[in-house]
Design an enzyme around this catalytic site. Structure first.
Site, PDB file in Angstrom:
ATOM      1  N   CYS A  34       0.781  -1.382  -0.108  1.00 46.06           N
ATOM      2  CA  CYS A  34       0.074  -0.072   0.077  1.00 46.06           C
ATOM      3  C   CYS A  34       0.798   1.440   0.061  1.00 46.06           C
ATOM      4  CB  CYS A  34      -0.939  -0.110   1.216  1.00 46.06           C
ATOM      5  SG  CYS A  34      -2.141  -1.497   1.411  1.00 46.06           S
ATOM      6  N   CYS A 124      -5.819  -3.440   9.541  1.00 40.28           N
ATOM      7  CA  CYS A 124      -5.445  -3.420   8.163  1.00 40.28           C
ATOM      8  C   CYS A 124      -6.666  -3.236   7.205  1.00 40.28           C
ATOM      9  CB  CYS A 124      -4.919  -4.834   7.822  1.00 40.28           C
ATOM     10  SG  CYS A 124      -4.273  -5.224   5.970  1.00 40.28           S
ATOM     11  N   GLN A 247      -7.674 -14.907  -8.027  1.00 46.79           N
ATOM     12  CA  GLN A 247      -7.164 -13.639  -7.880  1.00 46.79           C
ATOM     13  C   GLN A 247      -7.714 -13.063  -6.805  1.00 46.79           C
ATOM     14  OE1 GLN A 247      -5.449 -11.845 -10.128  1.00 46.79           O
ATOM     15  NE2 GLN A 247      -5.589 -12.840 -11.896  1.00 46.79           N
ATOM     16  N   CYS A 373       0.274  -9.680 -14.653  1.00 46.07           N
ATOM     17  CA  CYS A 373       0.374  -8.622 -13.488  1.00 46.07           C
ATOM     18  C   CYS A 373       1.572  -7.776 -13.853  1.00 46.07           C
ATOM     19  CB  CYS A 373       0.223  -9.284 -12.184  1.00 46.07           C
ATOM     20  SG  CYS A 373       1.574 -10.516 -11.996  1.00 46.07           S
TER      21      CYS A 373
END
Length: 423
Positions: A34, A124, A247, A373
């Site tokens: 993040c 989180c 995924q 990805c």
């Protein structure tokens, strides 16, 4: 200093960017995930789109590629269906000014480049409830047990990992990983967790005494509940085992699978090969639109899941094969299963093996869908197809908000001059 470059750390900010926003997570800047929280989400999408464009221009050498606007994630937070926490006896000290030596036990995420240190996570924003509460209760019970948390340097300590998986059907799976077989300890801990979280549908444990944290090669023991999650996509139901790949952003994955299926313009007569099929999610998703699907995957347990998912959904036109794809994808296989009209490939971040690329080129399927990805390795691989195939669609998807990662779908059509019988 690194082998080929050097890294720097900012020591003073003269002026902050106008794009900067206040991060929402109290742990921002500590662990490696993040990292883009301090940027407005719209700006995140802009730079992810730029990442794809630059990969295609600089690495793939594509002239002015036509790239569709990136698809934003349906959820910016709490979008993940899987998290893995690590127990450690060497938690990262965020405040070292205290004179009192603190408790060094922690349960959380690894710091970048520090395999033996974790940030003790308090909240989180990646996975929906009850993920945070399960982690906090597990930490509390582990501390009260008096047993050691894992020491990655010495491979000692009892508590190692805690995995939490969830699905859009409401299923939740918890896997406790310990370093040795002391059932009187982990059974009591699991019983306490079960009382606290009756909504959890699967409770499992693993005894892993190896140096690495991977449990794919270990026996996963069902303690209580069912041994799988159920996930739904359109009218299909998928069973997901404890180590099955799926995924992590379910809602965005559904959008990507829909676009893949619709962009291929399938007519129902095709033989479709799905390379790196995993648990056969996209293979089963498109099976109703083609004559036959052949899925290839090197992890045998994933193939077993793929076969089971076909059976559960009454799909009879799929064939799943386990093995090294670079060795399995051969003309001999095409002679047995049928030559591909369409290929879908979704390789790991490293991209496709040269042998796989060459076999696809020699088979000359009419259409290819390449999901990746990693736009850099994707652009590199696509350059090998440029003489024979024309790119019809480049569609980025934001699968991982607040990170630098981006998923990308490319649809290619065989150029008319290369079609069978063109000469």
């Amino acid at each position: 200093k690194k082998k080929n470059f050097m890294e720097g750390m900012a020591v003073k900010f003269h002026e902050y960017s106008s794009k900067r926003v206040e991060p929402f997570c109290e742990h921002y800047g500590l662990w490696g995930g993040c990292r883009w929280q301090n940027m407005n989400y719209g700006d995140q999408l802009f730079y992810k789109q730029k990442q794809v464009t630059e990969a295609f221009e600089r690495i793939g050498k594509f002239q002015f590629p036509s790239i569709q606007p990136i698809k934003a994630s349906p959820q910016e937070r709490f979008y993940r269906n899987k998290l893995e926490y690590t127990f450690s006896n060497r938690r990262w000290l965020e405040n070292t000014g205290t004179e009192e030596f603190p408790d060094m036990r922690g349960l959380g995420f690894h710091l970048p480049a520090l395999y033996d240190r974790v940030v003790d996570i308090r909240k989180c924003h990646l996975q929906p409830d009850p993920s945070n509460a399960i982690r906090d209760k597990a930490r509390e019970l582990a501390v009260s047990s008096g047993l050691d948390f894992y020491d990655a340097r010495k491979n000692t300590g009892f508590f190692r990992n805690l995995l939490v998986r969830n699905s859009n059907t409401g299923d939740v799976m918890v896997i406790l990983v310990v370093n040795e077989n002391r059932e009187e300890v982990f059974a009591g801990m699991l019983d306490e967790l079960i009382l606290s979280f009756p909504e959890v549908s699967s409770w499992m444990y693993v005894i892993n005494s190896k140096v690495n944290d991977s449990i794919a090669d270990q026996e996963i023991i069902l303690y209580k509940g069912k041994g799988y999650l159920e996930e739904t996509m359109e009218n299909l139901t998928f069973r997901i085992g404890p180590v099955s790949f799926f995924q992590v952003n379910t809602l965005q994955s559904l959008e990507m699978y829909r676009m893949t299926r619709d962009s291929l313009q399938l007519n129902g007569e095709e033989i479709l090969y799905d390379l790196y099929t995993g648990t056969g999610t996209i293979a089963n998703f498109v099976a109703g639109k083609v004559n036959k699907v052949v899925g290839l995957e090197n992890i045998e347990s994933a193939v077993e899941d793929a076969i089971l998912n076909s059976r559960l959904n009454g799909i009879g036109n799929t064939r799943f094969i386990s093995g090294d794809i670079a060795r399995t994808l051969t003309p001999e296989l095409f002679d047995i299963e049928g030559w591909p009209d369409v290929v879908i490939t979704d390789p790991p971040r490293a991209g496709m093996h040269e042998k796989v690329i060459n076999q696809i080129l020699s088979a000359s399927p009419r259409k290819i869908a390449y999901i990746s990805c990693n736009p850099a390795t994707q652009a590199r691989d696509l350059a090998f197809f440029s003489d024979k195939y024309k790119i019809e669609l480049v569609q980025p998807f934001d699968m991982f908000p607040h990170t630098q990662h981006v998923e990308n779908l490319v649809i290619m059509n065989l150029k008319p001059a290369n079609s069978p019988g063109a000469n």
